[in-house]
Write an enzyme that holds these catalytic residues in place. Structure first.
Site, mmCIF file in Angstrom:
data_model
loop_
_atom_site.group_PDB
_atom_site.id
_atom_site.type_symbol
_atom_site.label_atom_id
_atom_site.label_comp_id
_atom_site.label_asym_id
_atom_site.label_seq_id
_atom_site.Cartn_x
_atom_site.Cartn_y
_atom_site.Cartn_z
ATOM 1 C CG HIS A 1 -5.796 -8.495 -3.231
ATOM 2 N ND1 HIS A 1 -6.250 -9.635 -3.851
ATOM 3 C CD2 HIS A 1 -4.457 -8.643 -3.134
ATOM 4 C CE1 HIS A 1 -5.229 -10.432 -4.098
ATOM 5 N NE2 HIS A 1 -4.130 -9.851 -3.674
ATOM 6 C CG ASP B 1 -7.274 -7.884 -12.145
ATOM 7 O OD1 ASP B 1 -6.780 -7.285 -11.181
ATOM 8 O OD2 ASP B 1 -6.706 -7.988 -13.251
#
Length: 448
Positions: A65, A37
């Site tokens: 993503h 992340d």
């Protein structure tokens, strides 16, 4: 020098002389430097506008993503983030495990947002392994069996699929496209194997085979030998970018085992997941969030279970793209980053989400670990027991308490924000090439 040493010396020199380079270009790699992340998708999106090919090399739809392009937010799980660039070919390599229903669903959702002509610019390796629904059921059951010691898996079937691959009873995409009777026999065998271990799972074999007969024709136009494709591209001077999924601290070998994913999400996974030799690697870009986050369970030395952690979570909108779980938050961790840099060999850093720190009067950075007896650690702990018992030492840096969100020139950042970036560079001995101060690709500042 003895005759033997002289001969050996000459042999060593000969070994390193006269090397021929059969490739006209290199493969640049974007890797997560923490627990995921970090904003890899945004970095890939920025770089993909200037490359010919973008690849995924490992993991599955357990990765998440987010890319903002032309005001539209795209969420990718299996597709490489580079698909938003219509001039770019996207490759899903042999090291990826693919749940076909999720792949087709992801394609449909993103086509509805404006993604076009994927059939002409997405290539899937015939050697990639398939994730079946029963893998996902098994994933959930194995997690439930662990009770209070769960690993925080995404329950997407990734671990069981890699397990099938390792025990050599997995099924690859190419087998689905070959003799369907042979595929059917192998599918029945893998189901029977899982039923012996997990009798409570329910698999309608005939219904699944009917479904996969349809999937075979849907996926067929995308499938080819990606190894030959990539090597031909390199010989022809095509530029290639690899998008690592997950991150270094989730690597099956180098992460906080067993609180890791089931693939190599460090530099080694790029080579094995795409069939590339080491000499093809060019730049290795480590993506570092300006603070640290982690989804799920496992040790987290710099975690802040206080108002600082809450502030980072709220300001950073720290919720998992795949799991929707709140991310745990803490300060930037230099010993952790030094370790992942050792493993991956970062040639430069992209520091993301610097703007999330804008409101803080002071910012702490973890700079060293100490054992319970007070001795400093000169290495990153290899076990979670050791990592769970360390004491973290912090440096305290002054904050800047002004918005950086709309700044697009590094020299226009507040002095203390620039100092924060330079501090990271000095501690890691790796240059910070880009700094992110917002969501879109336009918010990435070129430092040098």
């Amino acid at each position: 020098m003895s005759t033997t040493n002289a001969i050996n010396g000459n042999l060593y020199e000969q070994l390193h002389q006269g090397r021929t380079n059969m490739y006209k270009s290199k493969v640049d790699v974007v890797l997560g430097a923490q627990w995921g992340d970090e904003g890899k998708g945004k970095v890939v999106d920025m770089l993909a506008s200037e490359v010919d090919i973008v690849c995924r090399c490992q993991g599955g739809n357990n990765a998440g993503h987010t890319v903002v392009a032309n005001g539209t937010e795209f969420d990718f799980h299996l597709l490489p983030s580079g698909v938003v660039n219509e001039k770019c070919i996207s490759v899903i390599g042999n090291g990826v495990v693919i749940h076909l229903p999720s792949l087709f669903d992801e394609v449909l959702k993103n086509e509805a947002k404006g993604l076009q002509h994927l059939e002409h610019r997405l290539i899937i390796s015939d050697r990639a392994h398939l994730v079946f629904d029963f893998h996902q059921h098994v994933d959930g059951m194995q997690e439930a069996e662990k009770g209070g010691k769960s690993l925080g898996t995404t329950k997407k079937g990734i671990g069981p699929a890699y397990s099938s691959k390792a025990t050599r009873n997995g099924i690859r995409v190419g087998e689905l496209l070959g003799d369907f009777n042979a595929f059917s026999d192998k599918f029945k065998l893998i189901v029977a194997t899982h039923l012996r271990l997990f009798p409570s799972i329910n698999v309608d074999v005939e219904a699944e085979l009917t479904r996969y007969r349809d999937y075979a024709e849907k996926v067929r136009p995308y499938v080819k030998d990606t190894i030959c494709f990539l090597h031909t591209a390199l010989r022809n001077g095509k530029t290639i970018l690899v998008e690592g999924a997950n991150a270094a601290m989730l690597d099956i070998d180098f992460g906080t085992y067993p609180y890791v994913t089931s693939s190599n999400c460090s530099i080694g996974g790029v080579l094995t997941g795409l069939g590339l030799p080491p000499q093809t690697i060019g730049e290795v870009i480590g993506v570092v969030k300006a603070y640290t986050t982690r989804v799920g369970d496992g040790p987290f030395p710099s975690e802040q279970l206080n108002e600082i952690g809450d502030l980072l979570q709220t300001r950073g909108f720290e919720v998992g793209v795949t799991t929707k779980r709140k991310r745990r938050c803490g300060w930037l961790d230099i010993p952790l980053l030094r370790y992942t840099s050792l493993v991956n060999g970062y040639t430069c850093i992209c520091l993301t989400k610097l703007d999330i720190l804008d409101t803080l009067p002071e910012i702490k950075v973890a700079v060293s670990y100490k054992k319970a007896n007070g001795d400093k650690l000169d290495h990153f702990p290899g076990t979670i027991a050791e990592l769970g018992n360390i004491e973290v030492e912090y440096a305290v840096l002054p904050g800047w308490q002004t918005s950086t969100e709309h700044i697009r020139n590094f020299k226009e950042l507040p002095e203390n924000a620039q100092n924060y970036v330079r501090f990271l560079e000095k501690e890691l001995s790796v240059p910070v090439r880009w700094v992110g101060v917002g969501k879109g690709r336009e918010s990435i500042i070129n430092v040098h």
